[in-house]
Every structure is written in C-alpha cells, then in structure tokens.
Design an enzyme around this catalytic site. Structure first.
Site, PDB file in Angstrom:
ATOM      1  N   ASP A 154       0.860  -1.183   0.000  1.00 37.62           N
ATOM      2  CA  ASP A 154       0.000   0.000   0.000  1.00 37.62           C
ATOM      3  C   ASP A 154       0.895   1.231   0.000  1.00 37.62           C
ATOM      4  OD1 ASP A 154      -2.789  -0.949   0.233  1.00 37.62           O
ATOM      5  OD2 ASP A 154      -2.103  -1.820   2.117  1.00 37.62           O
TER       6      ASP A 154
ATOM      7  N   ARG B 284       3.951   2.509   3.127  1.00 37.96           N
ATOM      8  CA  ARG B 284       4.589   1.507   3.972  1.00 37.96           C
ATOM      9  C   ARG B 284       6.111   1.639   3.958  1.00 37.96           C
ATOM     10  NH1 ARG B 284      -0.045   1.706   6.074  1.00 37.96           N
ATOM     11  NH2 ARG B 284      -1.690   0.519   5.051  1.00 37.96           N
TER      12      ARG B 284
ATOM     13  N   LYS C 184      -9.162   1.243  -5.876  1.00 37.61           N
ATOM     14  CA  LYS C 184      -9.975   0.827  -4.728  1.00 37.61           C
ATOM     15  C   LYS C 184     -10.808   1.998  -4.222  1.00 37.61           C
ATOM     16  CE  LYS C 184      -6.016   1.508  -1.600  1.00 37.61           C
ATOM     17  NZ  LYS C 184      -4.996   0.850  -0.764  1.00 37.61           N
ATOM     18  N   HIS C 185     -11.932   1.712  -3.506  1.00 39.32           N
ATOM     19  CA  HIS C 185     -12.500   0.448  -3.076  1.00 39.32           C
ATOM     20  C   HIS C 185     -13.854   0.337  -3.752  1.00 39.32           C
ATOM     21  CE1 HIS C 185      -9.884   2.007   0.156  1.00 39.32           C
ATOM     22  NE2 HIS C 185      -9.550   0.749   0.365  1.00 39.32           N
TER      23      HIS C 185
ATOM     24  N   HIS D 290     -12.925  -1.207   8.721  1.00 42.44           N
ATOM     25  CA  HIS D 290     -12.023  -1.993   9.557  1.00 42.44           C
ATOM     26  C   HIS D 290     -12.684  -2.313  10.900  1.00 42.44           C
ATOM     27  CE1 HIS D 290      -9.181  -0.256   6.692  1.00 42.44           C
ATOM     28  NE2 HIS D 290      -8.400  -1.265   6.983  1.00 42.44           N
TER      29      HIS D 290
ATOM     30  N   ASP E 275     -10.816  -6.588  -0.300  1.00 43.21           N
ATOM     31  CA  ASP E 275     -10.098  -5.912   0.773  1.00 43.21           C
ATOM     32  C   ASP E 275      -9.796  -6.969   1.840  1.00 43.21           C
ATOM     33  OD1 ASP E 275      -8.925  -3.911   2.276  1.00 43.21           O
ATOM     34  OD2 ASP E 275     -10.656  -2.573   2.221  1.00 43.21           O
TER      35      ASP E 275
END
Length: 528
Positions: A100, A108, A198-199, A211, A282
């Site tokens: 990501d 990251r 995405k998404h 999440h 996801d």
C-alpha cells in the site's frame, strides 16, 4: 485522455490458459488439486522481517503466489529488498508482491521518495503532475522488489465525516477525481508496476470505517452511477485490478456487502461493465467481514461472488481456515470449473504483464535524486490556504500547541511527532511548545495571555469535538493530516494533507515567505 498502458480488457486470445492449468481445474475432485487452486487464489500477510525456512515451506506447501507486506515487515531498504528477493525465489516467476504505497499517510516504505496524498494532488489539479508522481512511486517500490501497488484510491470523499478515506481521495467531483487518478495510474503502469484501484464501488460517502464495522451507502442506482461508480467506470478498461469495498449498497444488494455480492461483482462489474482485470477483496480480517461471517465462509462467498483473489491478511490460523474452506468449496464443486479457470487465468495474466524483477536482491534506483525533487515540489504545490492564513514574521515569539501522542489508525502510519514540528518552527521562530494528551480535555483558556502568536498543529486523523470548536482559537492552524479538521477550528488554516518530511519542509518554506500556498480544496463542504 488516452492511456498508453497495457489494457486490462484484453482480447480473449490474450487470456492465459495453459494445458497444465486446464488439467488442474478439470481434476478438482482430488484434494491436492483443490488445495493447489485455493493457494493460488489468496493473498496473505507475512510475519516478521525475513523469510525463514518454516514460512517458506508454508508458501510452497500451499502454492501461494501473492503476499502483501506492511510496515511491520520493513526495517530498511536493504532488508526489504532481500525479503522480496527471497519471496520471489520461493513463489516463482508468477509471484505477486504487493504494497500500500498510496501517498500521504498511507505509505509503507519510507525510504523511497514519499508522495503527496491524493487530495494534495487534487488540490494541485494537474494531471501531468499526477502522472509524474505515479511513475515515481512505481520506480520507488519497484526498486524494493514490489510489482503490485494497491493504489490509486478512486473513492470520492463527498462526506466530510468519513473516518478512513479523507485525504486518500483525489476529491469529491467524480470526473475530476477520476481524471487525476487515471493520470496517476498511467504513470505507474508505464514503469511496470501494476495498480489496484480501490475500493469498488466506493467508500467515500460513509461515516463508518469498515475496519471496525460494516458501513452502508443507501443510494439509488442512479445516484451511484452519477457519483461513486463514475471513477471506477472510467478506469475499467485500463485498471489491471480492482479492490472491493466491505460496504452494503441496499439498492444493489440488500443481503451482502460488495465484497461478497454476486449481484455487484459479477452482475455489474463483470457482466454489465465487461471488466476483465483481477478483482481482489479488501482484507477479509477486517471486522466488517470477519466479525460477521467468519474468515473461511466469507472467503468462499467472495470467490463465488466473482472475486479472483481473497486477501487473507489475518493470523496464520485465519489463513489456514481460509485455505481449508476454499479447498473444500473447490473440491465440492461449489465454484464451477470454468469460473476457476478464468480466475486463475486473470491472476496469471497480471503476473506476466507486471513481473517481479529477477535481477538480484537490490535493483538500482537510478532516478532517486530526481524523484526526491519531484515529490518535494508536488507537496509544495498542494499546500492549501483556508480562511486567508498569515504567517508570523520570522523571529517572532510563537506558541505551538500540539498533541503529545501520535498513533496509527490501523490504515495509515503514525503521525509526525511533536518534537519534529517544534524543531521545524524553532528554525524560524522563538518557540514555546505546549503539549496535550487528550484534545477534549485540554483547556485552551489556561494558555498564558502573553501576546505570543499561537499555532495549533494537528498531527492525528481524529476530528475535534463541538466543545473544542467553540473554545479553541489559535492564530494559525497547521493541518498536517486530515483536511477536514480545518472545519473544526475557527481560525485560518494551512492544509498539507500529510506529514511526510517534504510536507513539513513545504510548511517551513511558506512560513519563511519563500513560497505561496496556491492549492484549492477539491472537496465540497468548505465555506471558501
């Protein structure tokens, strides 16, 4: 805009369908064959910062060819390059190694030039800049051994209360956001790194983070076509992959979230739009899915609904549960053989179009210096004024009010620490720093009335509450992450859309008077 990229909607003769693959699919009644297919249709999270013998054997035994690495897997560039090289060696030439690396707070790897958030690029409103940034991001992650980046975000941030998308979106206008995202993607694909938009069908108009819970977007099909769908429809011919959203759209499917909806993934995306790229879910460990259905059951439903890859990011136990459930479903014929062959072919085509580098564990990053300069300029161009902010004169006495703690929200990296902001300001001003532990408990009226110019620096994603809106009155608000925090504090603001080093350098340049802030907010809801 014409995209000079490898198109996902390739002709049927471009679909990879080897005789070996056909044999596997047509003999799926054996457990071993079913297990081999199951392993090729999941992506997993890796433990640790290196590939040990036990984990390597797990990958081989389960025929896994797709992994995603996160910040906890990374120490430095040399370690990360060795890790990805070892993964390529074990998983073979068809490996997919994902990351990501969107930009802003969602990056990251911080050892390559850090890109601005999508909304910063939206504030610049320059497709050429977006393309250049997308290409530079690809060069950076490719130098570390990645061949798949889960970006760009096509969600429209048309809800100021969205807790998870915010600056990750290019804006709230579907055509403009789509235009900029397509340019970013074109840049990445031109450098040989696959994108995953995405998404789908859109996470922008929610006030719940998937999440943590299962959001609902209660809009008609016509409303979705006009807004949420529009950027994805623009990208359907060129995007090599799309990631699904864990969101219920009652007008499309009242029973299942998009990730698990055959009406959405097959009925709309495949049959109606004729999308031929890879569809990946996801993370199936997210509470919106795992907390309701269980990881194994959800994976089977998602694959049957039309997904090609299931992102099994949880623990080893979760991964084993997912593999077992998929193996059983394949062996029992729950997913038809022709559909399995199509899924395997789409994933294989992606690996062949965007292969992992096979040139050793360190790939020369020849344009790093130029890309650093590009990112620095891009961050500057995104600086956005709100309510006519003015910088105090250099050498002034200022008071910095800032959170003592910065944390990750589970999606983004942790925000910038207070001492770094204080150090930046101290190069320009005489600074008194006041830290607070909890914003809603901090008494603004307790600050000394000594004539100092007061600067509030917001370094976390969380929005401020009503009490703060009424009581906090800084002279200048530095919004170093979530742009919607500028709505919470009744003062002039400078919005950066992120806190990477080049963003803080851009703030310092503005404070010194070296540059102007000329970005324009690309979202609705601001009284400009």
């Amino acid at each position: 805009m014409t995209l000079e990229v490898k198109r996902a909607n390739a002709s049927s003769d471009a679909m990879v369908s080897t005789s070996a693959m056909t044999n596997i699919v047509t003999n799926i009644m054996t457990s071993a064959a079913a297990k081999k297919i199951a392993g090729q249709l999941i992506m997993i999270r890796m433990p640790g910062t290196s590939l040990d013998a036990e984990m390597a054997q797990f990958l081989r035994d389960n025929h896994i060819r797709a992994v995603c690495l996160f910040r906890q897997n990374m120490i430095d560039a040399q370690q990360l390059s060795k890790f990805t090289a070892d993964l390529r060696e074990v998983m073979g030439p068809d490996a997919l190694i994902g990351i990501d690396q969107e930009g802003g707070a969602v990056v990251r790897s911080t050892w390559v030039p850090q890109p601005p958030a999508a909304m910063s690029l939206g504030a610049s409103d320059d497709p050429a800049l977006c393309r250049a940034v997308g290409a530079a991001v690809a060069r950076g992650v490719k130098s570390l051994g990645f061949n798949w980046n889960f970006a760009p975000v096509l969600d429209l941030n048309n809800n100021v209360d969205n807790p998870v998308i915010s600056e990750r979106s290019f804006g709230s206008d579907p055509q403009n956001a789509g235009r900029l995202a397509m340019a970013w993607m074109e840049g990445s694909l031109s450098e040989g790194v696959a994108c995953c938009v995405k998404h789908f069908p859109g996470h922008g108009d929610t006030n719940v983070d998937s999440h943590r819970d299962l959001p609902t977007v209660d809009k008609s099909r016509a409303e979705l076509d006009a807004m949420e769908f529009a950027p994805f429809h623009m990208a359907k011919e060129a995007a090599p992959a799309m990631m699904t959203a864990h969101i219920v759209y009652p007008a499309l499917d009242a029973d299942f979230p998009a990730t698990m909806s055959k009406k959405i993934l097959t009925g709309i995306l495949r049959d109606e739009w004729n999308y031929q790229g890879v569809v990946i879910t996801d993370g199936m460990d997210m509470h919106a899915i795992a907390g309701r259905y269980g990881a194994g059951k959800a994976a089977v439903i998602a694959l049957d609904a039309g997904a090609d890859l299931v992102m099994a990011l949880g623990t080893r136990e979760t991964q084993i549960e997912t593999l077992a459930a998929l193996t059983d479903a394949i062996q029992n014929g729950q997913i038809d053989a022709a559909g399995l062959q199509q899924r395997l072919a789409r994933v294989t085509r992606l690996t062949q179009q965007y292969p992992c580098q096979q040139t050793g564990f360190q790939i020369t990053y020849q344009t790093e210096a130029q890309d650093l300069q590009l990112m620095a300029e891009a961050w500057k161009r995104g600086l956005t004024p709100y309510h006519n902010p003015k910088a105090p004169a250099p050498g002034s006495k200022v008071r910095l009010v800032i959170s003592a703690n910065v944390v990750s929200d589970g999606v983004s990296e942790a925000g910038i620490r207070s001492e770094k902001v204080s150090a930046m300001l101290s190069d320009i001003y005489v600074v008194d720093t006041v830290e607070f532990d909890r914003a809603n408990e901090f008494d603004w009226s307790a600050l000394p009335d000594d004539g100092r110019f007061t600067i509030l620096a917001s370094t976390i994603r969380l929005r401020y509450n009503d009490k703060i809106r009424q009581e906090w009155k800084p002279d200048l608000h530095l919004v170093l992450w979530n742009p919607f925090q500028s709505l919470d504090i009744q003062s002039p603001a400078l919005i950066t859309y992120g806190f990477a080093t080049p963003a803080i350098d851009a703030v310092a340049a503005w404070l010194r008077g070296d540059i102007l802030a000329e970005g324009k907010l690309p979202v609705v809801g601001f009284d400009v």
